[in-house]
Scaffold this motif. Structure first.
Motif, short mmCIF file in Angstrom:
data_model
loop_
_atom_site.label_atom_id
_atom_site.label_comp_id
_atom_site.label_asym_id
_atom_site.label_seq_id
_atom_site.Cartn_x
_atom_site.Cartn_y
_atom_site.Cartn_z
N VAL A 283 5.52 -2.60 -3.23
CA VAL A 283 4.25 -2.58 -2.54
C VAL A 283 3.54 -1.54 -3.32
CG1 VAL A 283 3.08 -2.14 -0.52
CG2 VAL A 283 5.09 -3.22 -0.28
N TYR A 284 2.36 -1.76 -3.73
CA TYR A 284 1.48 -0.73 -4.56
C TYR A 284 -0.05 -1.00 -4.35
CZ TYR A 284 -0.26 2.20 -8.08
OH TYR A 284 -1.03 3.17 -8.64
N ASP B 251 -4.21 -0.07 -3.35
CA ASP B 251 -5.24 -0.35 -2.37
C ASP B 251 -6.28 -1.33 -2.58
OD1 ASP B 251 -6.72 0.65 -4.34
OD2 ASP B 251 -7.51 2.37 -3.12
N GLU C 130 6.17 -0.16 2.56
CA GLU C 130 5.03 0.57 2.62
C GLU C 130 4.73 0.96 1.06
OE1 GLU C 130 6.36 3.43 6.31
OE2 GLU C 130 7.19 3.61 4.29
N ASP C 131 3.65 1.37 0.83
CA ASP C 131 3.15 1.75 -0.62
C ASP C 131 3.95 2.63 -1.16
OD1 ASP C 131 1.78 2.07 -2.99
OD2 ASP C 131 -0.59 2.41 -1.98
N THR D 44 -4.20 -1.96 -10.83
CA THR D 44 -3.09 -2.29 -9.88
C THR D 44 -2.22 -2.90 -10.44
OG1 THR D 44 -4.71 -2.24 -7.72
CG2 THR D 44 -2.56 -3.20 -7.74
N ASP E 297 -4.24 -4.73 5.66
CA ASP E 297 -4.94 -3.76 4.99
C ASP E 297 -6.58 -4.18 5.15
OD1 ASP E 297 -3.05 -2.02 5.01
OD2 ASP E 297 -2.80 -2.46 2.54
#
Length: 567
Positions: free
Chosen positions: A374-375, A377, A351-352, A398, A414
């Motif tokens: 994971v980072y 959006d 997960e983020d 990001t 996503d």
């Protein structure tokens, strides 16, 4: 007149008296040039320079041949000549041998190593291990998957030694034997069922109670902590106190930094590696550590929903139950266990991370405690019908926040289901960023992108320019573009452009150094030529001028070029 003749006669006689072979004769033959060089004009000083003229040569002062021959056979000089002769050739041969040894023994310039399998990607994301079937192998093959991700139910995390669970995992591993795809598991280790041996031991023995969050002797709930995503207390009455249960009913939270839990979970990881699992993605990592003080949560300064109240989980900021300091070090301990169990295995997050700084190591702040973070959006922003912010700036931010050089997971799940972007355009653009694509088999990125497109992506990801090349961003709103370039002769650069708009766009990128004016078309998204007029269509291997290239709407194009050497 008589006197004159006498003088003349006398002069001739004098010359005869000198003779022709005497010293005077030799002196007469010598002709010197005398030069007067003016010196200090005030004192009247002058210098006299006498030199030879008419090609006069200085007298020879060396030894004659006869004198040299006296030493030709002298033992001393013969021996000395031999010493010099042998010494010269010995030194020459020694230098030759030394040069050869240096060439042989010098370390070779190591060829760039290919990426580890888990970084080469993409990875195919499936559902639970309980739904695994033989057809999954072909689905993974479509995207040329390096890994196949399955979820291990949370209730089975600490039950992997049970025969029925072992058989389940062995089955998943077995169906991928003979393929180039390795098995990865998503696991949830931060809570366990009250029936599990770990929790039963913690309840029964005060010495082992540090594995769970338990307040003995409490007559009321310790604080205002709520069920995750719910609206009632996370505390459950147990014997003479309260135990924390933030997630499923009947499951209790574990302290992942507890020695007891650490030993238990390390055993789980080693056992799964022994069964053939080669990758792990941990879920709920932000909950791995909890505040020891058990203070109340405070209201969130920026509520996501103003209709939330004090009984709603989203009303609080959760600083006591999430993202505690030292999280990166705890995760690194588990990473070390996995690496020691198998050199090719990896451990990551599912997960983020949201707050990437917490996942970094305390002693090496630039490094994470996990592989493949994971980072951000960016995938969601890229697939929006109308991006609300600059794609270029969001991408740069990001990568900067994640840490330049990080190899991220790009979660294709996503992507919005109703995205107007060509899914193959999104797949091409994201797959050439630093990171690994994670393609859910039930997502549009899998269903609407052909196997041929993924093969093209894989061939590009295996190139030296992608694996070891430098990433450079290029600004030309509304287009978003970047290059992958390895500064070494023989490696072409890749220039990737994405157009998120509804109309063709021209990008002026030639103002940037190291970019040639003309490039070669390598690949383009599946619907590229259907979204643009005939005159602007492109063909593989065709040369295009960047100042004239119109990028089709909702499409991506990949160009190759020879880097321009900067002056």
């Amino acid at each position: 007149m008589a006197q004159d003749e006498k003088v003349a006669s006398t002069d001739g006689a004098d010359e005869q008296m000198l003779g022709s072979n005497g010293v005077e004769d030799k002196l007469a033959e010598r002709r010197d040039e005398v030069k007067f060089i003016k010196g200090d004009h005030q004192n009247g000083d002058a210098k006299i320079d006498i030199g030879t003229v008419n090609g006069g040569k200085p007298a020879f002062t060396g030894m004659s041949k006869e004198e040299l021959m006296k030493y030709a056979n002298d033992p001393f000089w013969v021996r000395l000549r031999w010493i010099f002769f042998v010494g010269f050739w010995a030194i020459w041969v020694g230098m030759l041998v030394g040069a050869i040894l240096i060439i042989i023994g010098a370390p070779k310039c190591a060829a760039p190593q290919p990426l580890p399998w888990y970084k080469s990607g993409p990875h195919a994301k499936f559902a639970s291990v309980e739904t695994c079937k033989a057809q999954d192998v072909q689905m993974a093959k479509k995207i040329v998957a390096a890994g196949a991700i399955y979820e291990l139910p949370a209730a089975l995390t600490y039950e992997v030694r049970k025969p029925e669970v072992e058989e389940l995992i062995k089955h998943v591993v077995s169906i991928y034997q003979g393929s180039n795809t390795r098995v990865i598991l998503d696991i949830t280790p931060n809570y366990a069922a009250r029936e599990s041996q770990l929790v039963r031991d913690a309840i029964a023995s005060p010495e082992k109670r540090s594995a769970i969050v338990y307040q003995s002797g409490a007559t009321s709930k310790p604080n205002n902590w709520l069920k995750v995503g719910g609206n009632h207390s996370a505390w459950e009455k147990l014997d003479d106190g309260y135990v924390l249960s933030q997630f499923q009913e009947g499951f209790y939270d574990l302290k992942m930094n507890s020695t007891i839990v650490r030993n238990e979970f390390e055993g789980v990881l080693k056992h799964l590696v022994g069964l053939g699992v080669r990758g792990f993605r941990l879920k709920n990592t932000k909950f791995f550590m909890l505040s020891d003080g058990l203070q109340d949560e405070v209201n969130s300064a920026v509520p996501k929903d103003f209709s939330l109240g004090a009984n709603d989980y989203g009303f609080y900021d959760h600083q006591q139950t999430t993202f505690q300091s030292g999280l990166g070090d705890v995760l690194y301990d588990y990473l070390a266990v996995v690496k020691n169990a198998s050199e090719e295995a990896f451990l990551s997050v599912a997960e983020d991370m949201i707050q990437p700084q917490v996942y970094r190591l305390s002693k090496v702040p630039q490094a994470y405690g996990v592989d493949l973070p994971v980072y951000g959006d960016f995938v969601k922003v890229l697939s929006k019908p109308k991006p609300e912010k600059s794609l270029q700036k969001d991408l740069e931010n990001t990568l900067f926040q994640a840490g330049n050089g990080s190899w991220l997971q790009w979660n294709f799940g996503d992507v919005y289901v109703d995205t107007p972007q060509d899914p193959s355009a999104l797949a091409m653009f994201l797959s050439l960023l630093p990171g690994v694509p994670v393609v859910a088999v039930d997502a549009v990125e899998y269903q609407n992108v052909t196997e041929e497109t993924y093969k093209q992506i894989t061939s590009l990801r295996k190139s030296a320019s992608y694996m070891h090349g430098e990433l450079r961003h290029f600004q030309s709103e509304p287009l978003v573009a970047f290059s992958r370039q390895r500064i070494k002769s023989g490696n072409p650069g890749y220039f990737v452009i994405f157009n998120p708009t509804d109309s063709p766009q021209i990008g002026n990128f030639t103002a940037h150094k190291n970019l040639p004016e003309k490039m070669t078309v390598s690949y383009f998204s599946q619907n590229y030529n259907t979204n643009i007029k005939e005159s602007d269509k492109v063909a593989h291997s065709a040369k295009v001028n960047l100042t004239e290239l119109k990028v089709a709407p909702h499409s991506s194009i990949i160009l190759t070029y020879v880097p321009v050497k900067s002056e």
